[in-house]
Design an enzyme around this catalytic site. Structure first.
Site, short mmCIF file in Angstrom:
data_model
loop_
_atom_site.label_atom_id
_atom_site.label_comp_id
_atom_site.label_asym_id
_atom_site.label_seq_id
_atom_site.Cartn_x
_atom_site.Cartn_y
_atom_site.Cartn_z
N ASN A 82 0.87 -1.12 -0.05
CA ASN A 82 0.10 0.00 0.08
C ASN A 82 0.93 1.03 -0.11
O ASN A 82 1.44 1.57 0.86
CB ASN A 82 -0.87 0.08 1.30
CG ASN A 82 -1.72 1.12 1.46
OD1 ASN A 82 -1.82 1.98 0.21
ND2 ASN A 82 -2.55 1.36 2.55
N PRO A 83 0.92 1.88 -1.11
CA PRO A 83 2.06 3.17 -1.13
C PRO A 83 1.53 4.23 -0.18
O PRO A 83 2.16 5.13 -0.09
CB PRO A 83 2.01 3.52 -2.71
CG PRO A 83 0.65 2.90 -3.12
CD PRO A 83 0.49 1.82 -2.32
N ARG A 84 0.25 4.24 0.05
CA ARG A 84 -0.24 5.40 0.84
C ARG A 84 -0.25 5.11 2.44
O ARG A 84 -0.64 6.00 3.18
CB ARG A 84 -1.66 5.73 0.31
CG ARG A 84 -1.57 6.35 -0.98
CD ARG A 84 -3.00 6.38 -1.59
NE ARG A 84 -3.68 5.05 -1.68
CZ ARG A 84 -3.42 3.96 -2.40
NH1 ARG A 84 -2.81 4.25 -3.53
NH2 ARG A 84 -4.23 2.93 -2.46
N SER A 110 2.30 -2.93 4.65
CA SER A 110 1.48 -1.81 4.81
C SER A 110 1.33 -1.87 6.44
O SER A 110 2.19 -2.41 7.12
CB SER A 110 0.39 -1.91 4.03
OG SER A 110 -0.81 -0.80 4.30
N ASP A 135 -1.80 -2.91 9.55
CA ASP A 135 -2.62 -4.18 9.95
C ASP A 135 -3.65 -4.42 9.13
O ASP A 135 -4.22 -5.34 8.83
CB ASP A 135 -2.78 -4.18 11.27
CG ASP A 135 -1.50 -4.31 12.20
OD1 ASP A 135 -0.72 -5.02 12.21
OD2 ASP A 135 -1.38 -3.24 13.10
N GLY A 173 3.03 0.81 7.89
CA GLY A 173 1.81 1.55 8.35
C GLY A 173 1.96 2.32 9.52
O GLY A 173 3.11 2.48 9.69
N SER A 174 1.00 2.54 10.54
CA SER A 174 0.90 3.42 11.40
C SER A 174 1.26 2.71 12.80
O SER A 174 2.19 2.74 13.51
CB SER A 174 -0.22 4.19 11.71
OG SER A 174 -0.35 5.13 10.75
N GLY A 186 -8.16 -2.24 13.57
CA GLY A 186 -7.92 -1.09 13.00
C GLY A 186 -8.71 -0.58 12.03
O GLY A 186 -8.90 0.78 11.93
#
Length: 385
Positions: free
Chosen positions: A25-27, A82, A84, A114-115, A345
């Protein structure tokens, strides 16, 4: 030794050389996943003879659609780079296939970009590494992929009052944790700091939530099948659950309090890369962690608990409002419509929900060979599709 205290056993390995499909996921997170793949992941994969095909996801549920129709026999593993949420998509896409029983056995790998990166942080912990974040965590997980050792992983099957069935690889949260997760979304570019900021903001206006919580604890007559089990829409049968319009079985535990600050069902050790939420060790096959915080806890104590969670020291406070139980199934019924659910999430409608843990459904790239204790015989290693 396994850092969670469990035994090692003969590892199941990916073949060498191996072929993997990387879904990226590039975003996600800070938006640097593709750059990190090129700089930190690709060189290690090339050196280890892990041949990859890279696919970039373009929209929500894109990965879910891709794996639902993918010819899985082309790959030795599916690699998810990415947060979760993308692993949640992949697993649910696999479970929606007609051949789900075979598809879900395809080995999975989590590369954090990811975050929260909770699943990757948990695998990092199970593998004996020190708790790290960001590029260090990514490097550790990439090395695990290069080594190719596999471990079985539990799956949480969820049913909602509206008839939805879905599967969780990490957590279901209601109340404080879910609010922080969703309300901090606007700070995604900050990385995992977004959750610290969201915690402080939510503490400033602490809420309570009304609901009925019930669960089946480990050893609580778990083998007794209800006389009218809940109907399933594909996937493994939930033998411990009854329809949501019926009371829970008599051998379940019903929590007498109905005012909560949070309820958290957690399959793994970490809720974020720096949130060591379940220091009691890796769950046995078919078991999940259940935490809940009753109303009445002070803002100061709640802040102390969350700050201590980074090192897994929060249970040492012996806070009377914080309750922990290992369970095999649960039911949660919101009463006042307040609060939201998140699953891995991802936002879910606030409605009655119940779930059952299914033991060792998946295979995950990990340095840990098996959970700390088992229920039943070992599962069959993954076979080529």
């Amino acid at each position: 030794m396994d850092p969670a205290g469990g035994p090692r056993c003969s590892p199941v390995q990916l073949p060498r050389p191996c072929r993997v499909l990387v879904l990226l996921n590039p975003r996600g997170g800070k938006g640097k996943a593709l750059q990190l793949f090129r700089s930190h992941v690709q060189p290690l994969l090339v050196k280890a003879e892990v041949f990859f095909t890279l696919l970039l996801t373009e929209r929500r549920n894109h990965a879910r659609e891709l794996v639902r129709h993918e010819e899985l026999g082309r790959w030795d593993a599916l690699v998810v780079m990415s947060g979760d949420g993308l692993m949640h998509e992949v697993v649910n896409g696999l479970m929606e296939r007609p051949d789900w029983e075979t598809a879900i056995r395809k080995p999975l790998c989590s590369l954090p970009a990811g975050s929260a990166n909770a699943l990757a942080a948990s695998v990092n912990y199970y593998s004996g590494y020190q708790q790290v974040t960001n590029e260090e965590l990514l490097t550790n997980c990439t090395r695990l992929l290069c080594h190719g050792q596999l471990a079985p992983m539990n799956l949480l099957s969820l049913q909602t009052a509206s008839g939805l069935r879905l599967f969780s690889v990490l957590s279901l949260a209601w109340g404080f944790v879910a609010d922080v997760d969703l309300e901090s979304e606007k700070y995604r570019r900050l990385g995992d700091i977004r959750f610290t900021l969201g915690t402080f903001l939510r503490l400033a206006s602490l809420r309570t939530y009304q609901g009925q919580l019930a669960y089946l604890p480990v050893g609580g007559a778990a083998s007794r099948m209800p006389s009218s089990p809940a109907l399933d829409q594909g996937g493994p049968v939930n033998t411990l659950l009854v329809p949501l319009d019926q009371p829970v079985p008599a051998h379940w535990t019903v929590v007498p309090e109905q005012d909560f600050v949070l309820v958290l069902v957690l399959l793994h050790s970490h809720l974020g890369s720096d949130m060591f939420t379940a220091p009691m060790g890796r769950c046995a096959a078919g078991v999940t962690h259940l935490f809940y915080v009753r109303a009445g806890v002070s803002r100061v104590m709640l802040l102390r608990l969350f700050l201590a969670m980074e090192k897994g020291r929060h249970m040492e406070y012996n806070c009377p409002h914080l309750v922990y139980v290992p369970v095999v199934a649960f039911r949660l019924e919101p009463k006042d419509g307040r609060g939201v659910f998140t699953v891995d999430g991802e936002l879910m409608v606030s409605e009655a929900v119940q779930g059952q843990v299914h033991p060792d459904c998946c295979w995950m790239v990990s340095g840990c060979a098996e959970p700390s204790s088992r229920q039943g015989p070992p599962r069959t290693p993954p076979q080529p599709l």
